[in-house]
Enzyme design. Structure first.
Site, PDB file in Angstrom:
ATOM      1  N   ASP A  25       1.105  -1.000  -0.084  1.00 25.91           N
ATOM      2  CA  ASP A  25       0.068  -0.071  -0.031  1.00 25.91           C
ATOM      3  C   ASP A  25       0.728   1.238  -0.023  1.00 25.91           C
ATOM      4  O   ASP A  25       2.265   1.016   0.313  1.00 25.91           O
ATOM      5  CB  ASP A  25      -0.973   0.117   1.289  1.00 25.91           C
ATOM      6  CG  ASP A  25      -1.803   1.074   1.340  1.00 25.91           C
ATOM      7  OD1 ASP A  25      -2.253   1.515   0.311  1.00 25.91           O
ATOM      8  OD2 ASP A  25      -1.941   1.710   2.544  1.00 25.91           O
ATOM      9  N   SER A  26       0.488   2.522  -0.225  1.00 23.21           N
ATOM     10  CA  SER A  26       1.159   3.867  -0.182  1.00 23.21           C
ATOM     11  C   SER A  26       1.774   3.988   1.273  1.00 23.21           C
ATOM     12  O   SER A  26       2.395   4.528   1.430  1.00 23.21           O
ATOM     13  CB  SER A  26       0.312   4.658  -0.588  1.00 23.21           C
ATOM     14  OG  SER A  26      -1.073   4.931   0.359  1.00 23.21           O
ATOM     15  N   GLY A  58      -3.113   9.127  -3.555  1.00 22.54           N
ATOM     16  CA  GLY A  58      -4.222   9.710  -3.896  1.00 22.54           C
ATOM     17  C   GLY A  58      -4.165  10.841  -4.719  1.00 22.54           C
ATOM     18  O   GLY A  58      -5.146  11.215  -5.733  1.00 22.54           O
ATOM     19  N   CYS A  88      -4.597  -1.595  -1.941  1.00 21.79           N
ATOM     20  CA  CYS A  88      -4.636  -0.068  -1.986  1.00 21.79           C
ATOM     21  C   CYS A  88      -5.331   0.042  -3.225  1.00 21.79           C
ATOM     22  O   CYS A  88      -5.365  -0.294  -4.416  1.00 21.79           O
ATOM     23  CB  CYS A  88      -3.179   0.652  -2.272  1.00 21.79           C
ATOM     24  SG  CYS A  88      -3.264   2.238  -2.845  1.00 21.79           S
ATOM     25  N   THR A  90      -6.081   3.116  -4.823  1.00 28.08           N
ATOM     26  CA  THR A  90      -5.644   3.747  -5.733  1.00 28.08           C
ATOM     27  C   THR A  90      -4.542   3.209  -6.810  1.00 28.08           C
ATOM     28  O   THR A  90      -4.599   3.251  -7.895  1.00 28.08           O
ATOM     29  CB  THR A  90      -5.062   5.047  -5.153  1.00 28.08           C
ATOM     30  OG1 THR A  90      -6.005   5.492  -3.901  1.00 28.08           O
ATOM     31  CG2 THR A  90      -4.603   5.955  -6.003  1.00 28.08           C
ATOM     32  N   GLU A 166      -1.568   7.926   8.765  1.00 32.74           N
ATOM     33  CA  GLU A 166      -0.068   7.699   8.473  1.00 32.74           C
ATOM     34  C   GLU A 166       0.546   8.158   9.854  1.00 32.74           C
ATOM     35  O   GLU A 166       1.618   7.748  10.278  1.00 32.74           O
ATOM     36  CB  GLU A 166       0.564   8.290   7.193  1.00 32.74           C
ATOM     37  CG  GLU A 166       0.231   7.688   6.058  1.00 32.74           C
ATOM     38  CD  GLU A 166       0.874   6.095   5.771  1.00 32.74           C
ATOM     39  OE1 GLU A 166       2.109   6.244   6.035  1.00 32.74           O
ATOM     40  OE2 GLU A 166       0.034   5.313   5.774  1.00 32.74           O
ATOM     41  N   CYS A 198     -10.829   3.415   0.428  1.00 33.65           N
ATOM     42  CA  CYS A 198      -9.527   3.552   0.643  1.00 33.65           C
ATOM     43  C   CYS A 198      -8.927   2.625   1.754  1.00 33.65           C
ATOM     44  O   CYS A 198      -9.899   2.806   2.680  1.00 33.65           O
ATOM     45  CB  CYS A 198      -9.060   5.020   0.752  1.00 33.65           C
ATOM     46  SG  CYS A 198      -7.393   5.382   1.434  1.00 33.65           S
ATOM     47  N   HIS A 200      -6.956   2.806   4.158  1.00 36.51           N
ATOM     48  CA  HIS A 200      -6.630   3.790   5.093  1.00 36.51           C
ATOM     49  C   HIS A 200      -7.909   3.989   6.176  1.00 36.51           C
ATOM     50  O   HIS A 200      -7.762   4.026   7.332  1.00 36.51           O
ATOM     51  CB  HIS A 200      -5.923   5.092   5.166  1.00 36.51           C
ATOM     52  CG  HIS A 200      -4.660   4.947   4.792  1.00 36.51           C
ATOM     53  ND1 HIS A 200      -4.149   4.501   3.254  1.00 36.51           N
ATOM     54  CD2 HIS A 200      -3.336   5.247   5.455  1.00 36.51           C
ATOM     55  CE1 HIS A 200      -2.859   4.536   3.387  1.00 36.51           C
ATOM     56  NE2 HIS A 200      -2.297   4.921   4.545  1.00 36.51           N
TER      57      HIS A 200
HETATM   58  N1  DGL Z   1      -4.829   3.150   0.974  1.00 37.27           N
HETATM   59  C1  DGL Z   1      -4.852   3.746  -0.495  1.00 37.27           C
HETATM   60  C2  DGL Z   1      -6.146   3.395  -0.972  1.00 37.27           C
HETATM   61  O1  DGL Z   1      -6.722   2.533  -0.523  1.00 37.27           O
HETATM   62  C3  DGL Z   1      -3.787   4.930  -0.551  1.00 37.27           C
HETATM   63  C4  DGL Z   1      -4.417   6.337  -0.626  1.00 37.27           C
HETATM   64  C5  DGL Z   1      -3.413   7.194  -0.791  1.00 37.27           C
HETATM   65  O2  DGL Z   1      -2.137   6.779  -0.297  1.00 37.27           O
HETATM   66  O3  DGL Z   1      -3.760   8.254  -1.137  1.00 37.27           O
HETATM   67  O4  DGL Z   1      -6.451   4.148  -1.965  1.00 37.27           O
END
Ligand code: DGL
Length: 279
Positions: A25-26, A58, A88, A90, A166, A198, A200
């Site tokens: 993931d990011s 994102g 993730c 995105t 984060e 998302c 997160h």
């Molecule tokens: N956890 C992410 C998602 O599901 C990434 C969000 C991001 O880094 O902007 O989209």
């Protein structure tokens, strides 16, 4: 950039069942998906890459995200993972097709839970919380076109929320203010079903629950994705030996101490973190 494709064929041919599942993931958000994998498949080793140095994805262009995803996935594949979970939304929107055409191992991605939400809503309005990258993608536009005839789908991008998670701030005043604003917009539009688009955002679920009426349905995709991972591993005879002790190992492109603190807090136990600066 290392050519991710150069060493794939020979590794794919002999990938053992007890190899780890690669997840990325990011940042730390995909741990919400890893949690379901760990609960459902306790014998599996999970090798999780948190790309915290490049979060958020994102607000980047989908091309930039795709390029980064190919680097990360190449790294994980060279470390012999037997499957890739793109934890993730995105990154899935940006790169899932390229990943699937590059690798022969199972590649499982995320998609906002629009389909189950469309079946659940009573008001006929589904509200999607996601990143701008996900909402602007062709993949999401197609999803919306598919279900948007039966129900009204409204969406809200959530700048700042990924950064709050984060930073480990799941309920402080700034996080509360952001969540309240985003959720209120969707509720004002008539949504009775909210989709966490998302990975997160499931970490903000206790806060979101606190801020909305109890009859509002809130969906995320972690569990269905974990079941799909199980199904694909089973079908490919790739499930780990039942005697294997599973567990989570975290790689991070970010700061070691910060990542260790946040990952351990989100995971609920101390988790080893290894910093990887170059892929
Ligand atoms: N956890 C992410 C998602 O599901 C990434 C969000 C991001 O880094 O902007 O989209």
């Amino acid at each position: 950039m290392i050519d991710a494709m150069s060493d794939i064929g020979s590794i794919d041919a002999q990938r053992p069942c007890n190899a780890p599942i690669g997840i990325f993931d990011s940042g730390v958000g995909g741990l919400s998906v890893a949690r379901h994998l760990a609960d459902e498949m306790p014998c599996e080793r999970l090798l999780y890459f948190a790309d915290s140095a490049h979060a958020p994805y994102g607000s980047k262009s989908l091309e930039e995200v795709e390029q980064r995803v190919m680097q990360l996935s190449g790294y994980l594949v060279r470390h012999q993972v037997k499957a890739l979970v793109v934890a993730c939304n995105t990154a899935t929107a940006a790169a899932i097709n390229r990943l699937r055409s590059t690798y022969s191992i199972p590649v499982i991605g995320m998609e906002p839970a629009v389909k189950p939400a469309s079946a659940l809503t009573r008001s006929g309005v589904v509200g999607i919380l996601a990143t701008a990258g996900t909402l602007d993608s062709g993949k999401f536009t197609r999803l919306q076109a598919r279900f948007g005839r039966e129900v009204r789908i409204i969406s809200q991008s959530c700048p700042g929320l990924v950064e709050q998670v984060e930073a480990g701030d799941l309920s402080g005043p700034r996080t509360r203010e952001l969540v309240q604003g985003y959720v209120d917009t969707l509720l004002a539009g008539g949504a009775d079903t909210l989709v966490l688009g998302c990975t997160h955002y499931p970490f903000l679920l206790p806060l979101i629950r606190e801020l909305v009426d109890p009859e509002i349905e809130i969906l995320d995709t972690g569990l269905p994705v974990s079941r799909e991972v199980f199904r694909q591993l089973d079908a490919g005879k790739l499930l780990a030996d039942r005697k294997q002790t599973g567990g989570l190992e975290v790689l991070s492109s970010g700061d070691a101490v910060l990542t260790h603190t946040i990952v351990s807090r989100l995971w609920g136990t101390a988790v080893p973190v290894r910093v990887v600066k170059t892929l």
